[in-house]
Motif scaffolding. Structure first.
Motif, mmCIF file in Angstrom:
data_model
loop_
_atom_site.group_PDB
_atom_site.id
_atom_site.type_symbol
_atom_site.label_atom_id
_atom_site.label_comp_id
_atom_site.label_asym_id
_atom_site.label_seq_id
_atom_site.Cartn_x
_atom_site.Cartn_y
_atom_site.Cartn_z
ATOM 1 N N SER A 32 0.741 -1.132 -0.071
ATOM 2 C CA SER A 32 -0.041 -0.080 0.062
ATOM 3 C C SER A 32 0.819 1.344 0.045
ATOM 4 O O SER A 32 2.131 0.989 0.395
ATOM 5 N N GLN A 39 7.532 2.036 5.809
ATOM 6 C CA GLN A 39 9.117 1.719 5.813
ATOM 7 C C GLN A 39 10.095 2.854 6.152
ATOM 8 O O GLN A 39 11.117 2.841 6.631
ATOM 9 N N PHE A 45 14.297 3.990 12.612
ATOM 10 C CA PHE A 45 14.657 3.597 14.029
ATOM 11 C C PHE A 45 15.863 2.216 13.475
ATOM 12 O O PHE A 45 16.909 2.136 14.243
ATOM 13 N N ASN A 104 -2.975 -11.049 5.708
ATOM 14 C CA ASN A 104 -3.693 -10.118 6.518
ATOM 15 C C ASN A 104 -3.072 -8.785 6.165
ATOM 16 O O ASN A 104 -2.294 -8.465 6.920
ATOM 17 N N LEU A 105 -4.400 -8.142 5.691
ATOM 18 C CA LEU A 105 -4.048 -6.649 5.602
ATOM 19 C C LEU A 105 -4.815 -5.636 6.219
ATOM 20 O O LEU A 105 -5.985 -5.921 6.650
ATOM 21 N N VAL A 201 12.479 -6.872 9.640
ATOM 22 C CA VAL A 201 12.086 -8.052 8.920
ATOM 23 C C VAL A 201 12.842 -8.613 8.080
ATOM 24 O O VAL A 201 13.053 -9.812 8.046
HETATM 25 O O1 PTJ Z 1 -0.116 -4.037 3.819
HETATM 26 P P1 PTJ Z 1 -1.254 -3.420 4.773
HETATM 27 O O2 PTJ Z 1 -2.128 -2.856 4.305
HETATM 28 O O3 PTJ Z 1 -1.491 -4.561 5.857
HETATM 29 O O4 PTJ Z 1 -0.646 -2.246 5.472
HETATM 30 C C1 PTJ Z 1 0.942 -2.423 6.205
HETATM 31 C C2 PTJ Z 1 1.217 -1.098 6.910
HETATM 32 C C3 PTJ Z 1 2.931 -1.464 7.469
HETATM 33 C C4 PTJ Z 1 1.196 -0.063 6.091
HETATM 34 C C5 PTJ Z 1 0.267 -1.017 8.175
HETATM 35 O O5 PTJ Z 1 0.235 -2.018 9.152
HETATM 36 C C6 PTJ Z 1 0.876 0.387 8.894
HETATM 37 O O6 PTJ Z 1 0.347 1.217 8.747
HETATM 38 O O7 PTJ Z 1 1.727 0.166 9.984
HETATM 39 P P2 PTJ Z 1 2.313 1.330 10.783
HETATM 40 O O8 PTJ Z 1 1.184 1.677 12.017
HETATM 41 O O9 PTJ Z 1 2.899 2.169 9.981
HETATM 42 O O10 PTJ Z 1 3.369 0.552 11.522
HETATM 43 C C7 PTJ Z 1 4.414 -0.123 10.884
HETATM 44 C C8 PTJ Z 1 5.492 -0.367 12.205
HETATM 45 O O11 PTJ Z 1 6.515 -0.983 11.457
HETATM 46 C C9 PTJ Z 1 6.360 0.916 12.576
HETATM 47 O O12 PTJ Z 1 6.541 0.834 13.861
HETATM 48 C C10 PTJ Z 1 7.668 0.659 11.945
HETATM 49 O O13 PTJ Z 1 8.795 1.357 12.592
HETATM 50 C C11 PTJ Z 1 7.779 -0.662 11.648
HETATM 51 N N1 PTJ Z 1 8.681 -0.892 10.428
HETATM 52 C C12 PTJ Z 1 8.559 -0.648 9.135
HETATM 53 N N2 PTJ Z 1 9.429 -1.218 8.418
HETATM 54 C C13 PTJ Z 1 10.084 -2.170 9.100
HETATM 55 C C14 PTJ Z 1 9.525 -2.382 10.498
HETATM 56 N N3 PTJ Z 1 9.624 -2.949 11.522
HETATM 57 C C15 PTJ Z 1 10.614 -4.093 10.843
HETATM 58 N N4 PTJ Z 1 11.253 -4.173 9.601
HETATM 59 C C16 PTJ Z 1 10.846 -3.333 8.614
HETATM 60 N N5 PTJ Z 1 11.379 -3.457 7.415
#
Ligand code: PTJ
Length: 254
Positions: A32, A39, A45, A104-105, A201
């Motif tokens: 998305s 990212q 972090f 799971n999205l 990840v």
């Molecule tokens: O694909 P979908 O529709 O399920 O959406 C997925 C996202 C990631 C967009 C959705 O779950 C979301 O909005 O997540 P958040 O609330 O932005 O949280 C993402 C978390 O993942 C944050 O705390 C980031 O620091 C962390 N993060 C980002 N990239 C990585 C990561 N952790 C580990 N490895 C990464 N590469």
């Protein structure tokens, strides 16, 4: 996968390559647009953690492997970012632990579900859950709550990389053992987890696989001891401390 215009000599080569993968995920319709923002947050972090698996994360990854091996119905949850970043690595982890893979999205559409399933199949996945959506996570609104009844809906252990905080908390409420990969040790997802893994990840998934392969011959008692000795709060504290202190390896980053 290679980044077209990124010279390997670039000091941020790995990081730029990862960005490229996420960008490509968006172009392919599997990630998305919000995934780009997630990212960027993760990247910040990771930079502060020194872009390496810190010892407390490695220990958590071993405990996560023990949980997956000891589980009766383990499931690895995949979203658009994980599908773009670590599709083959996710399939390898599922094979090493006997876990199911479930898409799971957060931003769920049928089209994205299908595209991610196809992408995972191209990387060797045989059975993919999430498309039936005949179960619900209690306490969440409609789309975000959808799961498979015989997948996350009845899992005893679920690995959720990069989970939205709200849903991570709702899954934890169901009593399911939740293993969370999140680079932010202060996130609600990491705090809700039975086992928080504060690592990228990209590094975490293959390292859990390596630990699972190493633990494959361990008996139930040995796995239970490993699981029982884990301290989630200390793990989060260690990651926060690394971020605040800069850690030993931050100097090498530019
Ligand atoms: O694909 P979908 O529709 O399920 O959406 C997925 C996202 C990631 C967009 C959705 O779950 C979301 O909005 O997540 P958040 O609330 O932005 O949280 C993402 C978390 O993942 C944050 O705390 C980031 O620091 C962390 N993060 C980002 N990239 C990585 C990561 N952790 C580990 N490895 C990464 N590469």
């Amino acid at each position: 996968m290679t980044g077209p215009e990124i010279p390997e000599s670039h000091p941020r080569y790995e990081s730029l390559l990862t960005r490229h993968r996420i960008e490509e995920g968006v172009d392919l319709g599997i990630t998305s647009k919000q995934g780009l923002i997630a990212q960027g947050r993760g990247e910040a972090f990771d930079y502060l953690l020194g872009e390496e698996t810190i010892p407390s994360a490695d220990a958590a990854e071993r405990v996560a492997a023990a949980h997956l091996l000891a589980a009766e119905r383990p499931v690895i949850s995949v979203n658009g970012n994980v599908a773009a970043l670590a599709p083959g690595e996710t399939v390898a982890l599922a094979a090493a632990t006997g876990a199911d893979i479930e898409i799971n999205l957060f931003n769920r559409t049928d089209e994205r579900m299908e595209r991610i399933a196809e992408h995972l199949r191209e990387h060797g996945a045989e059975r993919i859950k999430g498309l039936a959506a005949d179960g619900r996570i209690p306490g969440l609104d409609h789309e975000r709550a959808k799961v498979d009844a015989d997948g996350i809906g009845s899992a005893d252990v679920v690995l959720v990389p990069l989970e939205d905080g709200d849903r991570a908390a709702a899954i934890a409420e169901t009593g399911t053992t939740e293993l969370v990969v999140d680079l932010n040790p202060l996130s609600r997802s990491a705090k809700a987890a039975t086992v928080p893994i504060v690592d990228n990840v990209l590094r975490a998934v293959p390292n859990v696989t390596a630990h699972a392969e190493d633990l494959a011959g361990a008996d139930e008692a040995a796995l239970a001891e490993l699981i029982g000795s884990f301290d989630a709060e200390a793990t989060l504290d260690a990651a926060e401390e690394r971020i605040r202190s800069g850690g030993p390896s931050c100097d090498r980053l530019t």
